[in-house]
Design an enzyme around this catalytic site. Structure first.
Site, PDB file in Angstrom:
ATOM      1  N   GLU A  46       5.602   4.221   9.585  1.00  0.00           N
ATOM      2  CA  GLU A  46       6.517   4.504   8.380  1.00  0.00           C
ATOM      3  C   GLU A  46       7.696   4.402   9.547  1.00  0.00           C
ATOM      4  O   GLU A  46       8.945   5.782   9.692  1.00  0.00           O
ATOM      5  CB  GLU A  46       6.917   6.179   7.907  1.00  0.00           C
ATOM      6  CG  GLU A  46       6.314   5.986   6.469  1.00  0.00           C
ATOM      7  CD  GLU A  46       6.031   6.795   5.752  1.00  0.00           C
ATOM      8  OE1 GLU A  46       5.859   7.961   6.035  1.00  0.00           O
ATOM      9  OE2 GLU A  46       5.075   7.297   4.954  1.00  0.00           O
ATOM     10  N   CYS A  47       7.863   3.442  10.787  1.00  0.00           N
ATOM     11  CA  CYS A  47       8.953   3.878  11.750  1.00  0.00           C
ATOM     12  C   CYS A  47       8.693   5.192  12.472  1.00  0.00           C
ATOM     13  O   CYS A  47       7.866   5.701  12.049  1.00  0.00           O
ATOM     14  CB  CYS A  47      10.271   3.655  11.190  1.00  0.00           C
ATOM     15  SG  CYS A  47      10.611   1.754  10.695  1.00  0.00           S
TER      16      CYS A  47
END
Length: 181
Positions: A46-47
């Site tokens: 998720e980054c």
């Protein structure tokens, strides 16, 4: 549901185990479980964002921080630093180790503050133009942003900003933030 005691004779409790989970652990019929606990047993990237302020060779620390966060984004990575007068950016597709392992790249990222981002796309195409941090020159000076997440109203905001004359260079909803500043 009620909590049960587990752990044999020592009296230890496992408050996270419900009666249904305990029954399954003891080999009782699996029909008591409504979901398989291993159905979702996979990595969720998720980054990842890392920033530092007031440090000599900030880019080196940001690169190390991004390396530690590499599991959160495998597609691309970028670093933007600020030396008190100018912003310096390097963004590339691929892993941190391949993008920031050369001294010449780190030296070009001069400054005592910096932000970095490892990308896992949830919106926007997988392309260099969407690699963060994104940077813009504004009336009051430069602005760099790294964002983790999705703007739920990004498309509506983008349409409104386009009608007002904004020009977008990426397909990432993060660029909307720059236009709103």
């Amino acid at each position: 549901s009620r909590f049960i005691q587990t752990g044999g004779d020592n009296g230890a409790t496992a408050p996270y185990m419900t009666a249904k989970l305990q029954a399954a652990a003891l080999g009782e019929p699996r029909s008591m479980l409504t979901t398989n606990p291993f159905d979702d047993d996979k990595l969720h990237e998720e980054c990842g964002i890392f920033g530092i302020w007031s440090a000599e060779n900030a880019a080196s620390f940001v690169a190390l921080g991004l390396h530690a966060l590499q599991h959160r984004g495998q597609e691309a990575s970028g670093i933007t630093t600020y030396d008190g007068k100018h912003f310096h950016s390097h963004r590339a597709m691929g892993h941190v180790a391949g993008n920031f392992d050369r001294d010449d790249i780190i030296r070009k990222l001069a400054g005592r503050s910096g932000i970095g981002h490892v990308r896992y796309s949830t919106t926007g195409e997988t392309a260099l133009r969407n690699v963060q941090p994104l940077f813009a020159e504004l009336a009051e000076g430069g602005f760099a942003v790294a964002h983790n997440g999705n703007l739920s109203n990004a498309m509506k905001l983008r349409r409104t900003l386009n009608r007002r004359g904004s020009i977008f260079q990426s397909t990432s909803d993060t660029e909307v933030i720059i236009h709103l500043v």
